[in-house]
Design a protein around this motif. Structure first.
Motif: not given
Length: 301
Positions: A29-37, A131-139, A290-291
């Motif tokens: 998720v940290f490596r994909s922080r652009f996708l998170l934004k 897939r962790e991007l989705f719960p993290v983006s909700s937060v 989750f994993r």
């Protein structure tokens, strides 16, 4: 090979495919922080599409909650200290609002994170991304709603005589981090379980229904201590939401009262580290669950 260049097919063939559940979890998720934004922006656009007030709704819900609770508890039940009622809490409005915005951050984060995988089934079935991007983006979206409310709290506290020090700032940050970790961990857990058992949404709704009442948002911690005794009060303090709310009271409300009410014993030295450790443990449990479950998300969705 053509003219010394490697074709895209040859380039891709040298890359190892990553099966779901075998990645690096939150590190990805940290490596994909652009996708998170991008996901956070998408969620905000969708949520306020066609809305007249837009982000102003961020203030409406906590404002209505505050007015209802303040009138019911502060005025009718006498929790607001006044010249004729010396048994109430001084500056009860600041006390109440500082707890409400933090609990609202938790309830919104967990509610949307629980539904995040199911609601994004179209993306999950079409492309691979952590897939962790989705719960993290909700937060993160909930945090976008939280900080304007925090600004209102700071202004209200200043008008009430708030003069914070370094300890108050550290305590406020600790309370926020505690709730963010807890919401992320529970969001990962229930978000993954919800793919297989949709009853999870109803269970989470029940948890959130009582979240405001299991923490000292509307009442004083001394009331719990007087009724439950020291042993059960220690158990009550193990709840990270309780500790986080008391951190916010310590940071924003207590300085406006000249320490009249006081904070729970050993709040900063003992209970803040305990709350952070419990939240981290729940985060690791949520990531582990989750994993274990994400390998069949596409099939189940």
């Amino acid at each position: 090979m053509t003219n010394g260049r490697t074709s895209p097919t040859q380039q891709d063939s040298g890359r190892a495919l990553v099966a779901p559940g075998t990645g690096n979890g939150l590190v990805d998720v940290f490596r994909s922080r652009f996708l998170l934004k991008l996901l956070v922006r998408k969620e905000l656009r969708i949520r306020y599409r066609g809305s007249v007030l837009g982000l102003l709704w961020t203030y409406v819900k906590p404002g209505v909650q505050f007015i209802a609770f303040y009138i019911a508890l502060g005025v009718f039940l006498g929790l607001e200290q006044s010249p004729t009622n010396r048994g109430g809490l001084p500056n009860y409005a600041v006390y109440l609002f500082s707890g409400i915005i933090l609990v609202n951050f938790f309830t919104e984060s967990l509610s949307t994170a629980t539904r995040s995988i199911v609601n994004n089934s179209g993306l999950i079935n079409k492309i691979y991304l952590p897939r962790e991007l989705f719960p993290v983006s909700s937060v993160w979206v909930s945090a976008v709603h939280f900080f304007p409310q925090l600004f209102v709290l700071v202004v209200a506290s200043l008008f009430s005589g708030w003069r914070p020090g370094p300890l108050e700032a550290v305590t406020a940050v600790a309370g926020f981090v505690m709730i963010a970790l807890l919401a992320t961990g529970l969001g990962l857990f229930f978000g993954s379980v919800n793919v297989y058992f949709r009853d999870s949404e109803n269970l989470v709704d029940l948890i959130l229904l009582i979240a405001t009442w299991v923490a000292p948002v509307l009442y004083s911690w001394r009331m719990v201590l007087d009724k439950a005794g020291e042993a059960w009060f220690a158990v009550y303090q193990l709840n990270p939401i309780t500790i986080a709310v008391e951190c916010f009271h310590h940071a924003f409300w207590l300085p406006t009262t000249a320490g009249a009410e006081g904070s729970p014993p050993n709040l900063v030295t003992v209970w803040v580290p305990v709350g952070l450790l419990v939240s981290l443990a729940i985060l690791f449990l949520g990531q582990w669950t989750f994993r274990r479950l994400e390998g069949r998300f596409a099939q189940e969705l």
